[in-house]
Design a protein around this motif. Sequence first.
Motif, PDB file in Angstrom:
ATOM      1  N   GLY A  88      12.431  13.275   1.210  1.00 19.60           N
ATOM      2  CA  GLY A  88      11.445  12.389   0.588  1.00 19.60           C
ATOM      3  C   GLY A  88      11.460  11.008   1.214  1.00 19.60           C
ATOM      4  O   GLY A  88      10.415  10.457   1.569  1.00 19.60           O
ATOM      5  N   PHE A  89      12.656  10.434   1.389  1.00 18.65           N
ATOM      6  CA  PHE A  89      12.750   9.101   1.984  1.00 18.65           C
ATOM      7  C   PHE A  89      12.335   9.115   3.452  1.00 18.65           C
ATOM      8  O   PHE A  89      11.774   8.155   3.954  1.00 18.65           O
ATOM      9  N   PHE A  90      12.626  10.227   4.138  1.00 18.08           N
ATOM     10  CA  PHE A  90      12.211  10.338   5.537  1.00 18.08           C
ATOM     11  C   PHE A  90      10.686  10.289   5.644  1.00 18.08           C
ATOM     12  O   PHE A  90      10.115   9.535   6.432  1.00 18.08           O
ATOM     13  N   MET A  91      10.033  11.102   4.815  1.00 19.23           N
ATOM     14  CA  MET A  91       8.576  11.157   4.857  1.00 19.23           C
ATOM     15  C   MET A  91       7.979   9.798   4.470  1.00 19.23           C
ATOM     16  O   MET A  91       7.048   9.301   5.122  1.00 19.23           O
ATOM     17  N   ALA A  92       8.542   9.172   3.443  1.00 16.78           N
ATOM     18  CA  ALA A  92       8.031   7.875   3.000  1.00 16.78           C
ATOM     19  C   ALA A  92       8.250   6.825   4.086  1.00 16.78           C
ATOM     20  O   ALA A  92       7.364   6.006   4.358  1.00 16.78           O
ATOM     21  N   GLY A  93       9.421   6.840   4.721  1.00 14.95           N
ATOM     22  CA  GLY A  93       9.744   5.826   5.724  1.00 14.95           C
ATOM     23  C   GLY A  93       8.865   5.925   6.955  1.00 14.95           C
ATOM     24  O   GLY A  93       8.394   4.906   7.476  1.00 14.95           O
ATOM     25  N   VAL A  94       8.624   7.157   7.416  1.00  9.94           N
ATOM     26  CA  VAL A  94       7.766   7.347   8.589  1.00  9.94           C
ATOM     27  C   VAL A  94       6.328   6.944   8.238  1.00  9.94           C
ATOM     28  O   VAL A  94       5.633   6.275   9.020  1.00  9.94           O
ATOM     29  N   SER A  95       5.886   7.316   7.045  1.00 12.48           N
ATOM     30  CA  SER A  95       4.529   6.968   6.621  1.00 12.48           C
ATOM     31  C   SER A  95       4.375   5.454   6.538  1.00 12.48           C
ATOM     32  O   SER A  95       3.350   4.901   6.961  1.00 12.48           O
ATOM     33  N   ALA A  96       5.400   4.789   5.986  1.00 11.40           N
ATOM     34  CA  ALA A  96       5.336   3.334   5.847  1.00 11.40           C
ATOM     35  C   ALA A  96       5.236   2.670   7.220  1.00 11.40           C
ATOM     36  O   ALA A  96       4.549   1.657   7.375  1.00 11.40           O
ATOM     37  N   TYR A  97       5.888   3.245   8.210  1.00 12.59           N
ATOM     38  CA  TYR A  97       5.795   2.710   9.570  1.00 12.59           C
ATOM     39  C   TYR A  97       4.342   2.695  10.037  1.00 12.59           C
ATOM     40  O   TYR A  97       3.845   1.694  10.566  1.00 12.59           O
ATOM     41  N   ARG A 136       2.864   9.022  -0.662  1.00 13.46           N
ATOM     42  CA  ARG A 136       2.898   9.406  -2.076  1.00 13.46           C
ATOM     43  C   ARG A 136       3.740  10.652  -2.279  1.00 13.46           C
ATOM     44  O   ARG A 136       4.539  10.723  -3.202  1.00 13.46           O
ATOM     45  N   LEU A 137       3.557  11.620  -1.388  1.00  7.66           N
ATOM     46  CA  LEU A 137       4.304  12.870  -1.530  1.00  7.66           C
ATOM     47  C   LEU A 137       5.807  12.612  -1.364  1.00  7.66           C
ATOM     48  O   LEU A 137       6.619  13.082  -2.165  1.00  7.66           O
ATOM     49  N   GLY A 138       6.164  11.823  -0.341  1.00 11.34           N
ATOM     50  CA  GLY A 138       7.578  11.554  -0.089  1.00 11.34           C
ATOM     51  C   GLY A 138       8.231  10.847  -1.264  1.00 11.34           C
ATOM     52  O   GLY A 138       9.289  11.259  -1.751  1.00 11.34           O
ATOM     53  N   LEU A 139       7.580   9.779  -1.732  1.00 15.81           N
ATOM     54  CA  LEU A 139       8.167   9.031  -2.847  1.00 15.81           C
ATOM     55  C   LEU A 139       8.133   9.852  -4.133  1.00 15.81           C
ATOM     56  O   LEU A 139       9.058   9.784  -4.950  1.00 15.81           O
ATOM     57  N   GLY A 140       7.060  10.629  -4.267  1.00 16.52           N
ATOM     58  CA  GLY A 140       6.944  11.474  -5.452  1.00 16.52           C
ATOM     59  C   GLY A 140       8.050  12.515  -5.528  1.00 16.52           C
ATOM     60  O   GLY A 140       8.404  12.982  -6.614  1.00 16.52           O
ATOM     61  N   LEU A 141       8.601  12.863  -4.389  1.00 14.34           N
ATOM     62  CA  LEU A 141       9.740  13.785  -4.389  1.00 14.34           C
ATOM     63  C   LEU A 141      11.053  13.016  -4.519  1.00 14.34           C
ATOM     64  O   LEU A 141      11.971  13.448  -5.226  1.00 14.34           O
ATOM     65  N   ALA A 198      13.245   3.665  -4.939  1.00 16.29           N
ATOM     66  CA  ALA A 198      12.303   4.753  -5.251  1.00 16.29           C
ATOM     67  C   ALA A 198      11.516   4.420  -6.513  1.00 16.29           C
ATOM     68  O   ALA A 198      10.293   4.620  -6.561  1.00 16.29           O
ATOM     69  N   GLY A 199      12.187   3.875  -7.519  1.00 16.31           N
ATOM     70  CA  GLY A 199      11.510   3.552  -8.775  1.00 16.31           C
ATOM     71  C   GLY A 199      10.433   2.496  -8.565  1.00 16.31           C
ATOM     72  O   GLY A 199       9.275   2.672  -8.978  1.00 16.31           O
ATOM     73  N   LEU A 200      10.780   1.399  -7.897  1.00 22.30           N
ATOM     74  CA  LEU A 200       9.806   0.335  -7.644  1.00 22.30           C
ATOM     75  C   LEU A 200       8.660   0.842  -6.770  1.00 22.30           C
ATOM     76  O   LEU A 200       7.496   0.507  -6.992  1.00 22.30           O
ATOM     77  N   SER A 201       9.020   1.671  -5.786  1.00 16.60           N
ATOM     78  CA  SER A 201       7.996   2.156  -4.858  1.00 16.60           C
ATOM     79  C   SER A 201       6.994   3.063  -5.559  1.00 16.60           C
ATOM     80  O   SER A 201       5.801   3.030  -5.255  1.00 16.60           O
ATOM     81  N   VAL A 202       7.484   3.865  -6.497  1.00 22.72           N
ATOM     82  CA  VAL A 202       6.558   4.750  -7.207  1.00 22.72           C
ATOM     83  C   VAL A 202       5.571   3.912  -8.021  1.00 22.72           C
ATOM     84  O   VAL A 202       4.385   4.245  -8.130  1.00 22.72           O
ATOM     85  N   LEU A 203       6.037   2.763  -8.549  1.00 23.19           N
ATOM     86  CA  LEU A 203       5.123   1.853  -9.245  1.00 23.19           C
ATOM     87  C   LEU A 203       4.123   1.243  -8.247  1.00 23.19           C
ATOM     88  O   LEU A 203       2.921   1.227  -8.492  1.00 23.19           O
TER      89      LEU A 203
END
Lengths: 417, 246
Positions: free
Chosen positions: A193-202, A219-224, A299-304
């Motif tokens: 999840g963090f990998f997907m979120a981190g690459v997407s954020a890049y 969304r999917l990465g953080l949602g997981l 993760a909590g803040l990011s989901v918000l």
Amino acid sequence: METVDLARLQFALTAGAHFLFVALTLGLATLVAVLQTRATVTGSPIHQRMTRFWGQLYLINYAMGIVTGLVMEFQLGLAWSGLTEYAGNVFGSALAIETLVAFFVESTFLGLWIFGWNRLNRWAHLALIWVVTLTAYASAFWIMVANGFLQRPVGHVLEGGALRLADFGAMVGNPAAQLAFWHVLGGALLTGGFFMAGVSAYHLRKRTAEQDFFRKSLRLGLGLALPAAMFTVTFGGLQFSYLQPSKSSVWANRTQLMAETQATMAALHGPGDYLPPVGPVRVAGVLMMVLWVVMIVVAGLSVLLMAFRPAVRSFRPWHWLLTLMIPVPFVTMLAGWVFREVGRQPWAVYGLLTTADAMSPLTAVQVRVSLAAFTTVFAVLIAINYWLLARHARRGPGAVVLGDRPAEPAPAPVPTF
Amino acid sequence: MEIFILAFFALGYLVLAGADIGVGMALPYLGRSGDERREVIAAIAPFFLGNEVWLVATAGVLAGLFPELEGELLSGNYTLVVGLVLAWVIRDMGLWLRGRLPRPGWQAFCDGATVAGSWGLALTWGLLLSRVLLGLEGPVAMVPALVVAALFGTHGLTFAALRLRGALRERAGVLTGGGGEARAYALTAAALLAVGVLAGLRLPLHPGTSGPVLVPVVLALIPFLVASQGWVWWTFRHRVTGPSYL
């Protein structure tokens, strides 16, 4: 260093390198299976592209996982024949089932998934990635059954100087295996999840052309990641009721408790040092927990935050933070593993066989040479994996080869068998 | 029963993976340019993953059903087995990573890894088999090892002749003159089987104690494993028509 310490180092490097790769493999396989399901059911082109892009990153990493897994598979027989002779008749069954139910099927179907793209029926192709994902889980499960036995031996009897499997159900149902499996699985999903979120954020930070693609991926990465963090801490906490007395006294860092454990063990097994090294075990345990707090907060803040479109589009410090978070779950996984495995010392099979007795009769030269060779290979593999993942992640979905249709129509095939 | 299970996976490995190891050994001969080599690799690409797991399964069966032999065989041949595993890793990395960078230098480097790793695998297998079969060690063991390696290489050529087209197919058929491709493959497969069976007969095959639990599980699994592999063989039964993902 003594030969046994060199052999331990070799095993630790193999297992540690393998663990890094498989953590991401398990997490990404799940995400790719979810994406492909969405793509297959709705036929949406963006999800098809997402499946291919994340699928290719998954495969680059998977190759590393598989080759370190091959080395892993041979480590026990190579350097720890004392362990296989003494306890192989018990936990060897879990390893055998792992190779057949999991490794064998996973590899066979993964080959079909890669090379059968655009050839097989799309539902069959979807079924393949789910089989690959579930057999990857099964692999982790049976490995944890084997490891759980070494941590907390159950279901065996001692017969003629070696252990015999008396109760298969007890070995499989061992809480030291079951709880650890769910804990590791949660950690792997967190890593993915963090990998997907981190690459997407890049890509969001760089404002590359694929905004919609990476918004969905973020969304999917953080949602997981968020539920996975809760899941993994639950099964981590539950395991504390099953810690070995020696690990638990070192973790509590209470001198009196440690002395009592040492005295009890010495009375049972003769003179010796029966406590694991206090420093590494405590540092690893604390590090794991501190990093978990970091991850749950992020993760909590990011989901918000991800509910707000402008933040997703242009809140660059947050994008930076998410990309910097990519290594954190890996470090946490390794810390947890050090806590669990170093905390088991000096035992290979807790209370039954010491690590020193588990070793094969090898010379120092043999182990030194193999250690140097394996260390070099693993260092190269980790470097190549990092480099290729970063390169392919940066290039984005436009450059993906996986699942590409052949440029020219293939001539009529000729059967060969 | 334990012995048959072990033999099933070990012999399956020799025949199936023997072919893709052989193709790797013959890669510089079969493919003279980067594109040709890519097409040669496409001949084994869908299979090599599913082939090498036969050895993974063999090691798993050893761990479960013959734990004592596992320790004896692997730690007793420590340096050879370490060499075998390293060659395996190097070869797999060559295959896996070749297509991930579109640069000729990188691809030549990966092809080099595939070839070196395949030769390393064939030679360490040769040394291991000659130690088990003939009890030979030292430089003299290189003679039977080279024979075994040549057998792997020939088996690879016969497999490549079945999978490739045109000039590549002709090159692969050099030893048989192009005719009887299926027969040639069957012959090299039978030779590898014979070596495997003879080596197996020299091993102290005393099963451990977990057979009553494990044997029924393995026997129940085998049809599914074979069916999953059969699906791969069926899907990729045609000759290679172009480069693959690798």
